[in-house]
Design a protein around this motif. Structure first.
Motif, PDB file in Angstrom:
ATOM      1  N   SER A 117       2.805 -12.397 -13.526  1.00  0.00           N
ATOM      2  CA  SER A 117       2.131 -13.203 -14.534  1.00  0.00           C
ATOM      3  C   SER A 117       2.299 -14.668 -14.168  1.00  0.00           C
ATOM      4  CB  SER A 117       2.689 -12.927 -15.926  1.00  0.00           C
ATOM      5  OG  SER A 117       1.949 -13.654 -16.882  1.00  0.00           O
ATOM      6  N   LEU A 118       1.201 -15.257 -13.732  1.00  0.00           N
ATOM      7  CA  LEU A 118       1.172 -16.668 -13.350  1.00  0.00           C
ATOM      8  C   LEU A 118       0.185 -17.422 -14.238  1.00  0.00           C
ATOM      9  CD1 LEU A 118       1.099 -16.212  -9.467  1.00  0.00           C
ATOM     10  CD2 LEU A 118       3.086 -16.588 -10.931  1.00  0.00           C
ATOM     11  N   ALA A 119      -0.100 -16.885 -15.396  1.00  0.00           N
ATOM     12  CA  ALA A 119      -1.101 -17.440 -16.303  1.00  0.00           C
ATOM     13  C   ALA A 119      -0.669 -18.784 -16.874  1.00  0.00           C
ATOM     14  CB  ALA A 119      -1.342 -16.455 -17.444  1.00  0.00           C
ATOM     15  N   TYR A 120      -1.645 -19.543 -17.320  1.00  0.00           N
ATOM     16  CA  TYR A 120      -1.430 -20.822 -18.008  1.00  0.00           C
ATOM     17  C   TYR A 120      -0.633 -21.806 -17.159  1.00  0.00           C
ATOM     18  CZ  TYR A 120      -3.144 -18.044 -21.848  1.00  0.00           C
ATOM     19  OH  TYR A 120      -3.919 -17.224 -22.624  1.00  0.00           O
ATOM     20  N   ASN A 121      -1.002 -21.915 -15.903  1.00  0.00           N
ATOM     21  CA  ASN A 121      -0.464 -22.913 -14.988  1.00  0.00           C
ATOM     22  C   ASN A 121      -1.650 -23.670 -14.416  1.00  0.00           C
ATOM     23  OD1 ASN A 121       2.545 -22.608 -14.793  1.00  0.00           O
ATOM     24  ND2 ASN A 121       1.964 -20.483 -14.393  1.00  0.00           N
ATOM     25  N   ASP A 122      -1.475 -24.312 -13.301  1.00  0.00           N
ATOM     26  CA  ASP A 122      -2.574 -25.036 -12.676  1.00  0.00           C
ATOM     27  C   ASP A 122      -2.677 -24.671 -11.194  1.00  0.00           C
ATOM     28  OD1 ASP A 122      -4.764 -26.743 -12.748  1.00  0.00           O
ATOM     29  OD2 ASP A 122      -3.580 -28.480 -12.137  1.00  0.00           O
ATOM     30  N   PHE A 123      -2.557 -23.374 -10.896  1.00  0.00           N
ATOM     31  CA  PHE A 123      -2.720 -22.917  -9.522  1.00  0.00           C
ATOM     32  C   PHE A 123      -4.171 -23.101  -9.089  1.00  0.00           C
ATOM     33  CE2 PHE A 123       1.116 -20.407 -10.568  1.00  0.00           C
ATOM     34  CZ  PHE A 123       1.917 -20.833  -9.527  1.00  0.00           C
ATOM     35  N   THR A 124      -4.352 -23.380  -7.821  1.00  0.00           N
ATOM     36  CA  THR A 124      -5.683 -23.573  -7.262  1.00  0.00           C
ATOM     37  C   THR A 124      -5.843 -22.664  -6.046  1.00  0.00           C
ATOM     38  OG1 THR A 124      -4.885 -25.370  -5.858  1.00  0.00           O
ATOM     39  CG2 THR A 124      -5.822 -25.981  -7.998  1.00  0.00           C
ATOM     40  N   SER A 127      -1.774 -11.108 -13.844  1.00  0.00           N
ATOM     41  CA  SER A 127      -2.332 -12.032 -14.825  1.00  0.00           C
ATOM     42  C   SER A 127      -2.416 -13.428 -14.227  1.00  0.00           C
ATOM     43  CB  SER A 127      -1.465 -12.061 -16.092  1.00  0.00           C
ATOM     44  OG  SER A 127      -1.422 -10.796 -16.691  1.00  0.00           O
ATOM     45  N   LEU A 128      -3.630 -13.885 -14.014  1.00  0.00           N
ATOM     46  CA  LEU A 128      -3.871 -15.205 -13.431  1.00  0.00           C
ATOM     47  C   LEU A 128      -4.738 -16.065 -14.335  1.00  0.00           C
ATOM     48  CD1 LEU A 128      -4.611 -14.028  -9.783  1.00  0.00           C
ATOM     49  CD2 LEU A 128      -2.462 -14.921 -10.681  1.00  0.00           C
ATOM     50  N   GLN A 129      -4.965 -15.640 -15.564  1.00  0.00           N
ATOM     51  CA  GLN A 129      -5.883 -16.364 -16.431  1.00  0.00           C
ATOM     52  C   GLN A 129      -5.388 -17.773 -16.745  1.00  0.00           C
ATOM     53  OE1 GLN A 129      -4.103 -13.700 -17.452  1.00  0.00           O
ATOM     54  NE2 GLN A 129      -3.334 -14.010 -19.510  1.00  0.00           N
ATOM     55  N   ASN A 130      -6.357 -18.615 -17.058  1.00  0.00           N
ATOM     56  CA  ASN A 130      -6.130 -20.011 -17.437  1.00  0.00           C
ATOM     57  C   ASN A 130      -5.400 -20.806 -16.364  1.00  0.00           C
ATOM     58  OD1 ASN A 130      -7.444 -19.237 -19.699  1.00  0.00           O
ATOM     59  ND2 ASN A 130      -5.838 -19.759 -21.120  1.00  0.00           N
ATOM     60  N   ASN A 131      -5.842 -20.661 -15.147  1.00  0.00           N
ATOM     61  CA  ASN A 131      -5.445 -21.497 -14.021  1.00  0.00           C
ATOM     62  C   ASN A 131      -6.710 -22.149 -13.497  1.00  0.00           C
ATOM     63  OD1 ASN A 131      -2.530 -21.259 -13.003  1.00  0.00           O
ATOM     64  ND2 ASN A 131      -3.042 -19.142 -13.476  1.00  0.00           N
ATOM     65  N   SER A 132      -6.589 -22.926 -12.458  1.00  0.00           N
ATOM     66  CA  SER A 132      -7.784 -23.448 -11.810  1.00  0.00           C
ATOM     67  C   SER A 132      -8.368 -22.401 -10.870  1.00  0.00           C
ATOM     68  CB  SER A 132      -7.453 -24.738 -11.063  1.00  0.00           C
ATOM     69  OG  SER A 132      -7.104 -25.730 -12.004  1.00  0.00           O
ATOM     70  N   LEU A 133      -7.896 -21.160 -10.988  1.00  0.00           N
ATOM     71  CA  LEU A 133      -8.441 -20.034 -10.239  1.00  0.00           C
ATOM     72  C   LEU A 133      -9.566 -19.362 -11.004  1.00  0.00           C
ATOM     73  CD1 LEU A 133      -5.074 -18.367  -9.218  1.00  0.00           C
ATOM     74  CD2 LEU A 133      -6.659 -19.487  -7.674  1.00  0.00           C
ATOM     75  N   THR A 134      -9.924 -19.922 -12.157  1.00  0.00           N
ATOM     76  CA  THR A 134     -10.968 -19.298 -12.956  1.00  0.00           C
ATOM     77  C   THR A 134     -12.258 -19.220 -12.155  1.00  0.00           C
ATOM     78  OG1 THR A 134     -11.562 -21.406 -13.930  1.00  0.00           O
ATOM     79  CG2 THR A 134      -9.976 -20.055 -15.141  1.00  0.00           C
ATOM     80  N   SER A 189      -8.770 -15.316 -16.131  1.00  0.00           N
ATOM     81  CA  SER A 189      -9.292 -16.181 -17.166  1.00  0.00           C
ATOM     82  C   SER A 189      -9.828 -15.346 -18.313  1.00  0.00           C
ATOM     83  CB  SER A 189     -10.297 -17.141 -16.546  1.00  0.00           C
ATOM     84  OG  SER A 189     -11.349 -17.452 -17.384  1.00  0.00           O
ATOM     85  N   SER A 190     -10.592 -15.954 -19.159  1.00  0.00           N
ATOM     86  CA  SER A 190     -11.159 -15.203 -20.285  1.00  0.00           C
ATOM     87  C   SER A 190     -12.554 -14.710 -19.933  1.00  0.00           C
ATOM     88  CB  SER A 190     -11.204 -16.083 -21.528  1.00  0.00           C
ATOM     89  OG  SER A 190     -12.008 -17.213 -21.272  1.00  0.00           O
ATOM     90  N   ILE A 191     -12.937 -14.867 -18.681  1.00  0.00           N
ATOM     91  CA  ILE A 191     -14.292 -14.508 -18.287  1.00  0.00           C
ATOM     92  C   ILE A 191     -14.383 -13.075 -17.788  1.00  0.00           C
ATOM     93  CG2 ILE A 191     -16.193 -15.050 -16.706  1.00  0.00           C
ATOM     94  CD1 ILE A 191     -15.197 -17.964 -16.841  1.00  0.00           C
ATOM     95  N   ILE A 192     -13.457 -12.704 -16.895  1.00  0.00           N
ATOM     96  CA  ILE A 192     -13.510 -11.352 -16.334  1.00  0.00           C
ATOM     97  C   ILE A 192     -12.137 -10.706 -16.461  1.00  0.00           C
ATOM     98  CG2 ILE A 192     -13.860  -9.964 -14.263  1.00  0.00           C
ATOM     99  CD1 ILE A 192     -15.722 -12.091 -13.232  1.00  0.00           C
ATOM    100  N   HIS A 193     -12.102  -9.510 -16.948  1.00  0.00           N
ATOM    101  CA  HIS A 193     -10.884  -8.688 -16.959  1.00  0.00           C
ATOM    102  C   HIS A 193     -11.227  -7.384 -16.253  1.00  0.00           C
ATOM    103  CE1 HIS A 193      -8.530 -11.074 -19.784  1.00  0.00           C
ATOM    104  NE2 HIS A 193      -9.692 -11.348 -20.338  1.00  0.00           N
ATOM    105  N   TRP A 194     -10.279  -6.835 -15.573  1.00  0.00           N
ATOM    106  CA  TRP A 194     -10.489  -5.578 -14.863  1.00  0.00           C
ATOM    107  C   TRP A 194      -9.587  -4.547 -15.497  1.00  0.00           C
ATOM    108  CZ3 TRP A 194      -7.199  -2.536 -11.909  1.00  0.00           C
ATOM    109  CH2 TRP A 194      -7.813  -1.598 -11.110  1.00  0.00           C
ATOM    110  N   ARG A 195     -10.111  -3.397 -15.767  1.00  0.00           N
ATOM    111  CA  ARG A 195      -9.355  -2.365 -16.454  1.00  0.00           C
ATOM    112  C   ARG A 195      -9.508  -1.070 -15.679  1.00  0.00           C
ATOM    113  NH1 ARG A 195     -11.744  -1.345 -22.194  1.00  0.00           N
ATOM    114  NH2 ARG A 195     -13.460  -0.402 -21.062  1.00  0.00           N
ATOM    115  N   HIS A 196      -8.447  -0.293 -15.652  1.00  0.00           N
ATOM    116  CA  HIS A 196      -8.449   0.985 -14.940  1.00  0.00           C
ATOM    117  C   HIS A 196      -8.385   2.096 -15.975  1.00  0.00           C
ATOM    118  CE1 HIS A 196      -6.499   4.438 -12.984  1.00  0.00           C
ATOM    119  NE2 HIS A 196      -7.127   4.037 -11.920  1.00  0.00           N
TER     120      HIS A 196
END
Length: 110
Positions: A38-45, A62-69, A93-100
């Motif tokens: 979980s690396l969410a809510y950071n500023d990874f690019t 979990s990579l949501q809410n980074n500059s990886l959006t 991000s909040s745009i795409i989630h992948w589910r199995h």
């Protein structure tokens, strides 16, 4: 990544909401026992390191809410993520989630 050698049994890495920046370390792919990243809510690019596909026990990424959006993603989602057979949740991000599911894998848009 030194933490992988110092903690070879590391199963969960939660660095969310720590104001981290830069690229996601490629060495994460050497932490073979990781089940949760979980690396969410950071500023990874940059892009998602392809080495993450080596993590065959990975269940949640979990990579949501980074500059990886999707707006700033460089490159593609690594195709070798398909090697992560236990992956149940991929949050980008909040745009795409992948589910199995047990019968198929699908992309869902939020």
């Amino acid at each position: 990544m030194d933490m992988c050698y110092a903690n070879p049994k590391l199963k969960e890495l939660n660095l969310s909401s720590n104001h981290l920046s830069g690229k996601i370390p490629t060495g994460l792919g050497q932490c073979l026992k990781l089940q949760v990243i979980s690396l969410a809510y950071n500023d990874f690019t940059g892009s998602i390191p392809s080495g993450i596909g080596n993590l065959v026990e990975l269940q949640r990424l979990s990579l949501q809410n980074n500059s990886l959006t999707v707006n700033n993603l460089e490159g593609e989602i690594p195709s070798n993520l398909s090697h992560c057979r236990e992956l149940r949740v991929l949050s980008l991000s909040s745009i795409i989630h992948w589910r199995h599911s047990t019968s198929h894998r699908e992309f869902i848009r939020s």
